[in-house]
Motif scaffolding. Structure first.
Motif, PDB file in Angstrom:
ATOM      1  N   SER A  29       2.066   3.268   0.874  1.00  0.00           N
ATOM      2  CA  SER A  29       2.423   1.915   1.282  1.00  0.00           C
ATOM      3  C   SER A  29       3.432   1.993   2.431  1.00  0.00           C
ATOM      4  CB  SER A  29       2.994   1.158   0.071  1.00  0.00           C
ATOM      5  OG  SER A  29       3.376  -0.151   0.425  1.00  0.00           O
ATOM      6  N   SER A  30       4.449   1.170   2.395  1.00  0.00           N
ATOM      7  CA  SER A  30       5.497   1.166   3.410  1.00  0.00           C
ATOM      8  C   SER A  30       6.747   0.549   2.813  1.00  0.00           C
ATOM      9  CB  SER A  30       5.062   0.338   4.630  1.00  0.00           C
ATOM     10  OG  SER A  30       6.172   0.059   5.473  1.00  0.00           O
ATOM     11  N   ALA A  31       7.911   1.083   3.186  1.00  0.00           N
ATOM     12  CA  ALA A  31       9.164   0.494   2.722  1.00  0.00           C
ATOM     13  C   ALA A  31       9.280  -0.954   3.190  1.00  0.00           C
ATOM     14  CB  ALA A  31      10.350   1.318   3.228  1.00  0.00           C
ATOM     15  N   GLY A  32       8.554  -1.298   4.246  1.00  0.00           N
ATOM     16  CA  GLY A  32       8.567  -2.668   4.730  1.00  0.00           C
ATOM     17  C   GLY A  32       7.845  -3.650   3.831  1.00  0.00           C
ATOM     18  N   ALA A  33       7.109  -3.139   2.849  1.00  0.00           N
ATOM     19  CA  ALA A  33       6.358  -4.024   1.947  1.00  0.00           C
ATOM     20  C   ALA A  33       7.276  -4.954   1.159  1.00  0.00           C
ATOM     21  CB  ALA A  33       5.509  -3.201   0.988  1.00  0.00           C
TER      22      ALA A  33
ATOM     23  N   PRO B 201       7.099   4.932   2.273  1.00  0.00           N
ATOM     24  CA  PRO B 201       7.882   5.716   3.235  1.00  0.00           C
ATOM     25  C   PRO B 201       8.749   4.803   4.097  1.00  0.00           C
ATOM     26  CG  PRO B 201       5.522   6.209   3.363  1.00  0.00           C
ATOM     27  CD  PRO B 201       5.675   4.941   2.589  1.00  0.00           C
ATOM     28  N   GLY B 202       9.934   5.305   4.454  1.00  0.00           N
ATOM     29  CA  GLY B 202      10.737   4.649   5.462  1.00  0.00           C
ATOM     30  C   GLY B 202      10.255   5.074   6.842  1.00  0.00           C
ATOM     31  N   ILE B 203      11.161   5.147   7.804  1.00  0.00           N
ATOM     32  CA  ILE B 203      10.770   5.566   9.151  1.00  0.00           C
ATOM     33  C   ILE B 203      10.561   7.079   9.152  1.00  0.00           C
ATOM     34  CG2 ILE B 203      11.397   5.648  11.587  1.00  0.00           C
ATOM     35  CD1 ILE B 203      13.149   3.219  11.144  1.00  0.00           C
ATOM     36  N   ILE B 204       9.336   7.492   9.379  1.00  0.00           N
ATOM     37  CA  ILE B 204       8.970   8.895   9.378  1.00  0.00           C
ATOM     38  C   ILE B 204       8.615   9.314  10.804  1.00  0.00           C
ATOM     39  CG2 ILE B 204       7.482  10.656   8.375  1.00  0.00           C
ATOM     40  CD1 ILE B 204       9.249   9.154   6.347  1.00  0.00           C
TER      41      ILE B 204
ATOM     42  N   SER C  93       2.039  -4.876   0.863  1.00  0.00           N
ATOM     43  CA  SER C  93       2.445  -5.543  -0.382  1.00  0.00           C
ATOM     44  C   SER C  93       1.234  -5.767  -1.279  1.00  0.00           C
ATOM     45  CB  SER C  93       3.118  -6.883  -0.075  1.00  0.00           C
ATOM     46  OG  SER C  93       4.343  -6.704   0.597  1.00  0.00           O
ATOM     47  N   ALA C  94       0.126  -6.175  -0.668  1.00  0.00           N
ATOM     48  CA  ALA C  94      -1.108  -6.367  -1.431  1.00  0.00           C
ATOM     49  C   ALA C  94      -1.604  -5.048  -1.999  1.00  0.00           C
ATOM     50  CB  ALA C  94      -2.182  -7.003  -0.543  1.00  0.00           C
TER      51      ALA C  94
ATOM     52  N   ASN D 161       3.058   6.035 -14.069  1.00  0.00           N
ATOM     53  CA  ASN D 161       1.827   5.290 -13.779  1.00  0.00           C
ATOM     54  C   ASN D 161       2.183   3.856 -13.403  1.00  0.00           C
ATOM     55  OD1 ASN D 161      -0.999   4.900 -13.626  1.00  0.00           O
ATOM     56  ND2 ASN D 161      -1.043   4.013 -15.685  1.00  0.00           N
ATOM     57  N   GLY D 162       1.595   3.374 -12.316  1.00  0.00           N
ATOM     58  CA  GLY D 162       1.873   2.018 -11.869  1.00  0.00           C
ATOM     59  C   GLY D 162       3.253   1.864 -11.259  1.00  0.00           C
ATOM     60  N   SER D 163       3.774   2.936 -10.687  1.00  0.00           N
ATOM     61  CA  SER D 163       5.112   2.908 -10.096  1.00  0.00           C
ATOM     62  C   SER D 163       5.042   2.980  -8.570  1.00  0.00           C
ATOM     63  CB  SER D 163       5.942   4.092 -10.611  1.00  0.00           C
ATOM     64  OG  SER D 163       6.201   3.970 -11.992  1.00  0.00           O
ATOM     65  N   VAL D 164       6.102   2.489  -7.935  1.00  0.00           N
ATOM     66  CA  VAL D 164       6.249   2.599  -6.486  1.00  0.00           C
ATOM     67  C   VAL D 164       7.508   3.402  -6.213  1.00  0.00           C
ATOM     68  CG1 VAL D 164       6.580   1.392  -4.312  1.00  0.00           C
ATOM     69  CG2 VAL D 164       5.079   0.414  -6.048  1.00  0.00           C
ATOM     70  N   LEU D 165       7.362   4.509  -5.510  1.00  0.00           N
ATOM     71  CA  LEU D 165       8.480   5.392  -5.195  1.00  0.00           C
ATOM     72  C   LEU D 165       8.865   5.194  -3.730  1.00  0.00           C
ATOM     73  CD1 LEU D 165      10.347   7.691  -6.086  1.00  0.00           C
ATOM     74  CD2 LEU D 165       8.502   9.299  -5.550  1.00  0.00           C
ATOM     75  N   ARG D 166      10.084   4.708  -3.503  1.00  0.00           N
ATOM     76  CA  ARG D 166      10.555   4.492  -2.133  1.00  0.00           C
ATOM     77  C   ARG D 166      11.248   5.751  -1.636  1.00  0.00           C
ATOM     78  NH1 ARG D 166      14.209   0.714  -2.915  1.00  0.00           N
ATOM     79  NH2 ARG D 166      12.636  -0.927  -3.029  1.00  0.00           N
ATOM     80  N   ILE D 167      10.808   6.255  -0.485  1.00  0.00           N
ATOM     81  CA  ILE D 167      11.382   7.461   0.125  1.00  0.00           C
ATOM     82  C   ILE D 167      11.835   7.083   1.528  1.00  0.00           C
ATOM     83  CG2 ILE D 167      11.045   9.891   0.676  1.00  0.00           C
ATOM     84  CD1 ILE D 167      10.575   9.359  -2.239  1.00  0.00           C
ATOM     85  N   ASP D 168      13.102   6.698   1.663  1.00  0.00           N
ATOM     86  CA  ASP D 168      13.559   6.194   2.964  1.00  0.00           C
ATOM     87  C   ASP D 168      14.996   6.575   3.296  1.00  0.00           C
ATOM     88  OD1 ASP D 168      15.019   4.601   1.254  1.00  0.00           O
ATOM     89  OD2 ASP D 168      14.543   2.711   2.267  1.00  0.00           O
TER      90      ASP D 168
END
Length: 269
Positions: free
Chosen positions: A149-153, A193-196, A168-169, A244-251
C-alpha cells in the motif's frame, strides 16, 4: 545479505513466490531476498529488457527465477502470470502485489473521471484478480499474501489524493480477504511504505528534496527498498503465521510528523 536464522531459511526453501512490479525498486529487493533464502521467484515487469536483467542477476547468484512480462492492468494478465508460475514451478506459496500506478497528480478537484477510474481500479482490481487466480490455482495452507500500500493511505497529501484513495481501498480489501482466506490457513496483510528511494518516487526525493524530506523523518533518512523487503519477508515467514489482516507501516516515523511534504510544513526539529 546478513545472518538469517535456520528456521526462516527452512521456511522459504523450495517454495515459490510471485512478485509484481519486481524488476526495479521494492519488488526487486523482495525477490532478491527471497531467492537467496531458497525460494523460486516469478518476477513481473512491463519492460522486458529490465525484467530479463533482473532475472539474470538472480540466476547468476544461484537463484531460481523466471520473468513474466506484462501490464498488471491487462484483464488477461492475472491468468497469464499464475499459469506461467504453475507451468514452471508447479506450485504457488506467496503472492506480493507490489505494482502500482497513478494517472493523476494534483488536486482531487482537478481530476477527471477517466484518470480517477484508472487510478482507483489499477491499484485495487489487479491485486484482487491475481489473488483470485492464485487461490484457483491451488494456493496451499501456510501461504501468505502481502499487498504493498502506501503510508499516504491514512494521510492527506496535496498532490496524491486519488492515488492514496486507491491504496486505502486496497487496505480495506486486504482486511476482507484476510477474513475470507484465514480459514484456509492463508494470511493476507499489507505494508505501508513511506518515502522509499526508488526511481518511481524520484520526483519526491531526488536532488535537494532528499535532505529536506529526510529532516522531516524522526530517523533522519529516507527508506531503502531493503527496508520494505525485510518487512515483506517477515510477513511471509514463519514468525508471522498469526499475523493476518494487519497493516504494517514502514516509514521511519514520518507518519507522526504530518502529511504534507517538506516545502509545505518546514523542517522537523
Amino acid at each position: 545479505m546478513g545472518h538469517v536464522s535456520e528456521g526462516v531459511d527452512d521456511w522459504f526453501e523450495g517454495k515459490v513466490a510471485i512478485v509484481t512490479g519486481a524488476s526495479r525498486g521494492i519488488g526487486r529487493a523482495v525477490v532478491g531476498k527471497l531467492a537467496v533464502r531458497g525460494a523460486s521467484v516469478v518476477l513481473n515487469g512491463r519492460d522486458q529488457v529490465v525484467l530479463d536483467l533482473a532475472v539474470k542477476e538472480i540466476e547468476d547468484a544461484g537463484g531460481s527465477a523466471i520473468g513474466v512480462q506484462g501490464d498488471f492492468a491487462d484483464p488477461e494478465f492475472p491468468e497469464k502470470l499464475i499459469g506461467a508460475c504453475q507451468s514452471e514451478f508447479g506450485r504457488i506459496d506467496f503472492v506480493v502485489n507490489n505494482a502500482a500506478t497513478s494517472a493523476h497528480s494534483g488536486r482531487v478537484l482537478d481530476c477527471g473521471r477517466e484518470a480517477f477510474s484508472k487510478t482507483i481500479l489499477s491499484n485495487t482490481w489487479p491485486a484482487v484478480a491475481i489473488i483470485q487466480a492464485a487461490v484457483a490455482g491451488g494456493l496451499p495452507e501456510g501461504s501468505s499474501i502481502v499487498n504493498i500500500s502506501s503510508a499516504g493511505a491514512q494521510r492527506v497529501h496535496e498532490t496524491a489524493g486519488v492515488y492514496t484513495a486507491g491504496k486505502s481501498a486496497l487496505e480495506s480489501l486486504t482486511f476482507t480477504l484476510s477474513r475470507e482466506l484465514g480459514p484456509r490457513g492463508v494470511t493476507v496483510n499489507a505494508i505501508e511504505p513511506g518515502i522509499i528511494k526508488t526511481d518511481l518516487a524520484g520526483a519526491i526525493w531526488k536532488g535537494e528534496r532528499e535532505a529536506a524530506e529526510s529532516r522531516l523523518i524522526p530517523m533522519q533518512r529516507l527508506g531503502d527498498p531493503s527496508d520494505i523487503a525485510n518487512a515483506v519477508l517477515y510477513l511471509l515467514g514463519p514468525d508471522a503465521r498469526w499475523v493476518n489482516g494487519s497493516v504494517l507501516r514502514i516509514d521511519g516515523g514520518r507518519f507522526h510528523v504530518g502529511g504534507e511534504s517538506a516545502h509545505k510544513i518546514g523542517v522537523f526539529q
